[in-house]
Design a protein around this motif. Sequence first.
Motif, mmCIF file in Angstrom:
data_model
loop_
_atom_site.group_PDB
_atom_site.id
_atom_site.type_symbol
_atom_site.label_atom_id
_atom_site.label_comp_id
_atom_site.label_asym_id
_atom_site.label_seq_id
_atom_site.Cartn_x
_atom_site.Cartn_y
_atom_site.Cartn_z
ATOM 1 N N ALA A 246 22.792 -31.184 24.263
ATOM 2 C CA ALA A 246 22.837 -32.585 23.514
ATOM 3 C C ALA A 246 22.534 -33.687 24.161
ATOM 4 N N ALA A 247 23.380 -33.508 25.673
ATOM 5 C CA ALA A 247 23.511 -34.793 26.349
ATOM 6 C C ALA A 247 22.107 -34.845 27.152
ATOM 7 N N LEU A 248 21.076 -33.831 27.340
ATOM 8 C CA LEU A 248 19.738 -33.749 27.987
ATOM 9 C C LEU A 248 19.017 -34.440 26.800
ATOM 10 N N ALA A 249 19.089 -34.112 25.598
ATOM 11 C CA ALA A 249 18.454 -34.609 24.322
ATOM 12 C C ALA A 249 18.462 -36.061 24.276
ATOM 13 N N GLY A 250 19.608 -36.772 24.737
ATOM 14 C CA GLY A 250 19.765 -37.967 24.580
ATOM 15 C C GLY A 250 19.746 -38.832 25.824
ATOM 16 N N ALA A 251 19.497 -38.043 26.878
ATOM 17 C CA ALA A 251 19.445 -38.819 28.200
ATOM 18 C C ALA A 251 18.253 -39.601 28.255
#
Length: 749
Positions: A334-339
Amino acid sequence: MNAPDLASAGRRNFLRSSALAGGGLVLGFYLNGTGNAAEQVAKPAAAPGAEFKPNAFIRIGRDGIVTLVSKQPEIGQGIKTSLPAVIAEELEVSWKDVRIVQGDLDPVYGRQSAGGSTSTPTNYEDFRRLGATAKAMLVEAAARAWKVPPGECHAADSAVHHRPSKRRLGYGQLVEAAAALPVPDAKSVQVKDPKDFKLLGKRIGGVDNHAVVTGQPLFGVDTRLPGMLYAVYEKSPVFGGKVRRANLEAIKALPGVKDAFVIDGTADLRGLLPGVAIVAESTWAAWSARKQLQVEWDEGRFADHSWAGFVAEAQRLGKQPGATTLRKDGDVNAALAGAARTVEAAYTYPFISHASIEPQNCTAWFKDGSLELWAPTQNPAAGQELVTATLGIPKDKILLHITRSGGGFGRRLSADYIVEAAAIAQRVAAPVKLTWTREDDLRHDHFRAAGFHFLRGGTDAKGRLIAWHNHFVTFANPVTRDGKTTLQPGSGGSLSGDEFPGRWVDNCLLEQSAIECGVPMGPWRAPGSNVFAWVFHSFIDELAHAAGRDPLEFRLEILGDKAIMPGTGERGTPYDVSRMRRVLLDVAEKSGWGKRKFPKGQGQGIAFHFSHRGYIAEVAEVTVARDGSLKLDRVVVSTDIGAQIVNLSGAENQVEGSIVDGLGTLMFPELNIERGRIVQGNFNEYPLIRIPDAPTRVEVHFVKTDYPVTGLGEPAFPPLAPAVCNAIFAAIGKRVRQLPLSRTDLRWS
């Protein structure tokens, strides 16, 4: 004395008789049974002529000569000089009056090994008290002789002085009186204030330097005994292979050959492997006979393994979830998707050899059930234990002499060459020296584990690191214990869930998978750290540049401002963030980080690592020519290894050696595997760093702190490779993601 005579005489009696014969004072500590030098307890001395049973580190003769025992193996790290210097400092003896001898393996010395940069931190305080205790006894003896209070006396320059009367008694004049005194409780003895040190912190030349440069016999390979025979040992080129048959009768008939025989060995890849021994009247005769040896091997189940196959398997595993989850914080996906920015990269490094200049060797003499060994070993107790476990010779029947080692780097923590010599000696009625060839050394090493790292990382809109994912594909050997076989990753082949920057990132996933192989692996200088630092700090640099951040600023932000990071670091040690920040800022200041503008083809890179209790930061400056040739122009090192540098000369040598070794390891070595065997056999195929490749300039800075003294053989090694690779990117914009560096085309236009 021959080996059985020495064994039957007993080490304590031998030390006692040699001391009394010289009319000296012998002082030491008993062990309390733990074998830990830090837990040794002082015992009373007895009147002259009585038997001493302490661990004799100190002996003072009537001539005033002070003999100090160096218990740790000397492998070039300088411990034979530095630890005795600790005793000499507290003893207030002039260094010119000191003689140092290498101690044999003996339980009364406590732990005797050279590995993990542990020799100094585990012995420093104990050795200070050894010297201080001996000094206190000498002062007391002089005070009694003068009939004055001990407080009126002080020790200096190998003598006790009486301040009011200006009288002086040399240590040699006091040995008999001091020997009659009880040994005070070591914990009650006052050690010196470091500000009063006269020897420690100064440059002290190595005690063996003259002997080394003049070629005097010090090393294991120099061992000579009357009637000695010489041996070679041929093992299967495929790891785990066994002997089916060999032309032994033909070999026995060759000139100078005394015997040839098969040793069945064991299934332990790091123990006594099966093979054929040839024993001859000279090394030349043994090596010449070996050229005519014909062996039919049962190559076993690893004969189809290859590096190309390992690479393919790693690529397959890297696309799947890891077999083991080492750390899972937050939601990485999720963090990578929103980075705001993401980076993916794969880093690879090969198996490599220790390549110590002195090949493995050991001299063994088996007689009347006792075994005497002469070995260049980093861990003599492991050699003794392996011989006992494999050949059934009781430990108290094994006397092991520790010789100087021509390099080790972790290789001589293993004892395979020792048990091979012992097994051969059991069949030979004479002392026998086993010497490996360079081909033996390269192809039957206990190698640094290879590895593959599949990385993903992300930063937010402000350029802060918010996601870190590392799937580590490592290698593991099958290990059988109690009839059950499991896979065990090689030394340095296991990733900790606490490795930087794992627990510093809110969204972190660390995974590990293993490829089974028959390649034996062992400790290699700064195990794990030597490659993990390159991977982590190279990828951190990628993320910093992707986010448009200064690499130093980016690292400081990741570290944060907590003094101590929750959780534990290497070896259960808390990670002191403040110490790491301090060396980072120090190296930035000393190197002039970010203050100069470099032309294309030149660049500056930075990295740090916490390894073996040491906090180290390094800045590298490089020039990359248009043809891709590399020159390391300057390395600036800032190191925090505690409150005291024992030997400044040795400390500088260790750091400078780490830089040169780190650069050479980055640039050149790799081993290929085909049909289950190592392809390379000698230095023409396995190049090492040479003088033209060495750094032009190395600047070493020690940041003194109030923390306990630590070692320096390993901590300065890991940051060098990432600092250089980050400098290469700054110079020409190319990332190095595969070792060795020779695999990357650095040409630019």
